[in-house]
Design a protein around this motif. Structure first.
Motif, PDB file in Angstrom:
ATOM      1  N   PRO A 219       0.967  -1.446  -0.131  1.00  0.00           N
ATOM      2  CA  PRO A 219      -0.008  -0.016  -0.137  1.00  0.00           C
ATOM      3  C   PRO A 219       1.146   1.407   0.039  1.00  0.00           C
ATOM      4  N   HIS A 220       0.392   2.291  -0.431  1.00  0.00           N
ATOM      5  CA  HIS A 220       0.971   3.845  -0.313  1.00  0.00           C
ATOM      6  C   HIS A 220       0.866   4.306   0.865  1.00  0.00           C
ATOM      7  N   GLY A 221       1.896   4.926   1.584  1.00  0.00           N
ATOM      8  CA  GLY A 221       1.816   5.638   2.781  1.00  0.00           C
ATOM      9  C   GLY A 221       1.674   7.170   2.478  1.00  0.00           C
ATOM     10  N   TYR A 222       1.202   7.729   3.396  1.00  0.00           N
ATOM     11  CA  TYR A 222       1.090   9.472   3.281  1.00  0.00           C
ATOM     12  C   TYR A 222       1.268  10.101   4.442  1.00  0.00           C
ATOM     13  N   ILE A 223       1.704  11.503   4.320  1.00  0.00           N
ATOM     14  CA  ILE A 223       1.905  12.217   5.427  1.00  0.00           C
ATOM     15  C   ILE A 223       1.264  13.622   5.182  1.00  0.00           C
ATOM     16  N   PRO A 224       0.885  14.574   6.006  1.00  0.00           N
ATOM     17  CA  PRO A 224       0.007  15.690   5.879  1.00  0.00           C
ATOM     18  C   PRO A 224       1.225  16.644   5.209  1.00  0.00           C
ATOM     19  N   LYS A 225       0.350  17.331   4.103  1.00  0.00           N
ATOM     20  CA  LYS A 225       1.354  18.442   3.679  1.00  0.00           C
ATOM     21  C   LYS A 225       0.103  19.407   2.885  1.00  0.00           C
ATOM     22  N   ASP A 226       0.270  20.692   3.405  1.00  0.00           N
ATOM     23  CA  ASP A 226      -0.794  21.672   2.651  1.00  0.00           C
ATOM     24  C   ASP A 226      -1.981  21.587   2.852  1.00  0.00           C
ATOM     25  N   GLY A 227      -2.566  21.105   4.052  1.00  0.00           N
ATOM     26  CA  GLY A 227      -3.851  20.647   4.188  1.00  0.00           C
ATOM     27  C   GLY A 227      -4.362  19.388   3.340  1.00  0.00           C
ATOM     28  N   GLY A 228      -3.586  18.533   2.802  1.00  0.00           N
ATOM     29  CA  GLY A 228      -3.817  17.483   2.071  1.00  0.00           C
ATOM     30  C   GLY A 228      -2.861  16.332   2.555  1.00  0.00           C
ATOM     31  N   GLN A 229      -2.656  15.150   1.738  1.00  0.00           N
ATOM     32  CA  GLN A 229      -1.991  14.112   2.169  1.00  0.00           C
ATOM     33  C   GLN A 229      -0.849  13.833   0.757  1.00  0.00           C
ATOM     34  N   LEU A 230       0.509  13.967   1.568  1.00  0.00           N
ATOM     35  CA  LEU A 230       1.668  13.526   0.498  1.00  0.00           C
ATOM     36  C   LEU A 230       1.909  12.324   0.518  1.00  0.00           C
ATOM     37  N   ASP A 231       1.877  11.398  -0.886  1.00  0.00           N
ATOM     38  CA  ASP A 231       2.199  10.254  -1.133  1.00  0.00           C
ATOM     39  C   ASP A 231       3.743  10.240  -0.607  1.00  0.00           C
ATOM     40  N   PHE A 232       4.230   9.719   0.585  1.00  0.00           N
ATOM     41  CA  PHE A 232       5.612   9.349   1.162  1.00  0.00           C
ATOM     42  C   PHE A 232       6.088   7.940   1.127  1.00  0.00           C
ATOM     43  N   THR A 233       5.445   7.119   0.221  1.00  0.00           N
ATOM     44  CA  THR A 233       5.708   5.775   0.059  1.00  0.00           C
ATOM     45  C   THR A 233       7.388   5.597   0.050  1.00  0.00           C
ATOM     46  N   GLU A 234       8.014   6.363  -0.736  1.00  0.00           N
ATOM     47  CA  GLU A 234       9.259   6.403  -1.136  1.00  0.00           C
ATOM     48  C   GLU A 234       9.965   7.400  -0.230  1.00  0.00           C
ATOM     49  N   MET A 235      11.140   6.854   0.399  1.00  0.00           N
ATOM     50  CA  MET A 235      11.853   7.604   1.436  1.00  0.00           C
ATOM     51  C   MET A 235      13.165   7.037   1.553  1.00  0.00           C
ATOM     52  N   ASN A 236      14.092   7.767   2.098  1.00  0.00           N
ATOM     53  CA  ASN A 236      15.197   6.986   2.504  1.00  0.00           C
ATOM     54  C   ASN A 236      15.439   6.434   3.949  1.00  0.00           C
ATOM     55  N   PRO A 237      15.274   5.312   4.101  1.00  0.00           N
ATOM     56  CA  PRO A 237      14.957   4.538   5.391  1.00  0.00           C
ATOM     57  C   PRO A 237      16.246   4.748   6.437  1.00  0.00           C
ATOM     58  N   THR A 238      17.632   5.238   5.877  1.00  0.00           N
ATOM     59  CA  THR A 238      18.533   5.469   6.786  1.00  0.00           C
ATOM     60  C   THR A 238      18.125   6.564   7.723  1.00  0.00           C
ATOM     61  N   LEU A 239      17.048   7.230   7.599  1.00  0.00           N
ATOM     62  CA  LEU A 239      16.634   8.141   8.720  1.00  0.00           C
ATOM     63  C   LEU A 239      16.382   7.342   9.979  1.00  0.00           C
ATOM     64  N   PHE A 240      15.753   6.121   9.922  1.00  0.00           N
ATOM     65  CA  PHE A 240      15.504   5.235  10.881  1.00  0.00           C
ATOM     66  C   PHE A 240      16.718   4.420  11.232  1.00  0.00           C
ATOM     67  N   GLY A 241      17.368   3.897  10.250  1.00  0.00           N
ATOM     68  CA  GLY A 241      18.699   3.150  10.848  1.00  0.00           C
ATOM     69  C   GLY A 241      18.288   1.876  11.644  1.00  0.00           C
ATOM     70  N   ALA A 242      19.097   1.201  12.774  1.00  0.00           N
ATOM     71  CA  ALA A 242      18.917   0.230  13.384  1.00  0.00           C
ATOM     72  C   ALA A 242      17.689   0.558  14.457  1.00  0.00           C
ATOM     73  N   SER A 243      17.222   1.686  14.301  1.00  0.00           N
ATOM     74  CA  SER A 243      16.046   1.893  15.260  1.00  0.00           C
ATOM     75  C   SER A 243      14.665   1.586  14.485  1.00  0.00           C
TER      76      SER A 243
END
Length: 349
Positions: A219-243
């Motif tokens: 499924p696609h995932g979303y985060i809020p942006k400008d009062g709507g929903q931004l498709d955030f399915t693609e992102m660099n997961p090194t943001l999370f790393g081992a956590s």
């Protein structure tokens, strides 16, 4: 450690059970949701909502999703296997493994990292978050554990005496990932792959590294942006790393927790340690959490928030009853209460 495979017959729960479960999943507050419920050898899988906003495409029942902090249970299991092999001790200091990295590291132990009683500042709290423009600009940035740890440790600890309090910090598991590499010569991702993913046949589970994609049905995932929903399915997961960087499926998470709680991955003494709270009356041990359902049955597992995906995986102590749910939340709506109700329904039937 030799890992015994866990097998279960994949058969449907009776129609009388399946219909209420589907109704319960439909009640989860989300854009889309997918779940697998196990009761002994019987299995129910279902989905609800849509896989992508603006379409009528159903959420794939076998779809993959980011599991967030459920990653921590995999990481903790690897550490405890290394403890069983006498390659790491739970009472080893951080200074022993990562000299000069952590202020007061001589007084912080591996155990305290695992159970979030180190007091170290959470690197997540140093990051911009939605709706900050800087957050969206960092979507494809590659992070290293060293720079995230440095950002966190530029802040004072949240309490002075390690082990005295519980305070959830993703920094703890970034450090654990670094300790695994020091102890084994391999990254935490390589150790999870060879110790857990391959032996258990978790074919839908990956550690994506710097890859921004979720491979296979999802499924696609979303985060809020400008009062709507931004498709955030693609992102660099090194943001999370081992956590929290792993991707998995409902089937794989149930299989993993069945193996863990069934005693197939750790000696009994270390599984007991995993289920021991870091502070009196707490509900978080060594990478494992627990709570009591509405029918007073205790379930063990973890949940994870990966921004555009939220996942929950819990099992009874004997792993006979299991439920894993993943949702693509319609932020800022919080799906926790509705997911809790579904978990209660699945466990308390």
């Amino acid at each position: 450690m030799l890992v015994a495979l866990v097998t279960a017959a994949v058969v449907g729960l009776t129609p009388g059970a399946a219909s209420p479960l589907q109704k319960g999943l439909d009640g989860v507050v989300a854009i889309g949701a997918v779940a697998e419920v196990r009761d002994g050898g019987a299995v129910w899988r279902g989905s609800s909502g849509v896989a992508e906003l603006g379409s009528s495409r159903k959420v794939p029942v076998a779809g993959r999703f980011r599991i967030g902090s459920i990653t921590k249970t995999f990481v903790a299991t690897v550490v405890l296997q290394l403890v069983a092999e006498k390659r790491i001790r739970l009472e080893d200091s951080v200074e022993r493994w990562l000299p000069g990295v952590v202020p007061n590291g001589a007084n912080i132990t591996v155990r305290q990292l695992l159970n979030h009683t180190s007091g170290l500042y959470d690197f997540k709290d140093t990051l911009p978050m939605p709706p900050s423009a800087e957050f969206y600009a960092l979507r494809y940035r590659t992070w290293t554990a060293a720079e995230q740890i440095e950002r966190a440790l530029a802040n004072p600890p949240v309490f002075d005496t390690p082990g005295s309090q519980y305070d959830y910090s993703n920094t703890n598991y970034l450090l654990i990932g670094e300790i695994i590499e020091k102890a084994t010569g391999r990254t935490y991702a390589e150790e999870i792959e060879r110790r857990l993913i391959r032996p258990l046949g978790l074919h839908g589970t990956t550690l994506p590294g710097t890859s921004t994609y979720i491979k296979g049905p999802h499924p696609h995932g979303y985060i809020p942006k400008d009062g709507g929903q931004l498709d955030f399915t693609e992102m660099n997961p090194t943001l999370f790393g081992a956590s929290g960087d792993m991707i998995s499926t409902t089937r794989d998470l149930n299989r993993f927790f069945a193996a863990l709680l069934g005693g197939h991955l750790l000696p009994a003494r270390l599984l007991d340690a995993m289920k021991t709270p870091g502070t009196s009356g707490g509900s978080y041990g060594l990478g494992l959490s627990w709570h009591d359902t509405a029918c007073k049955v205790r379930v063990y597992g973890n949940d994870g928030d990966a921004l555009a995906y939220q996942a929950y995986s819990f099992s009874t102590e004997d792993a006979r009853r299991q439920v894993t749910v993943a949702v693509t939340p319609h932020l800022p709506d919080n799906p926790d209460k509705s997911v809790d109700a579904f978990v209660d329904q699945a466990i308390c039937r």
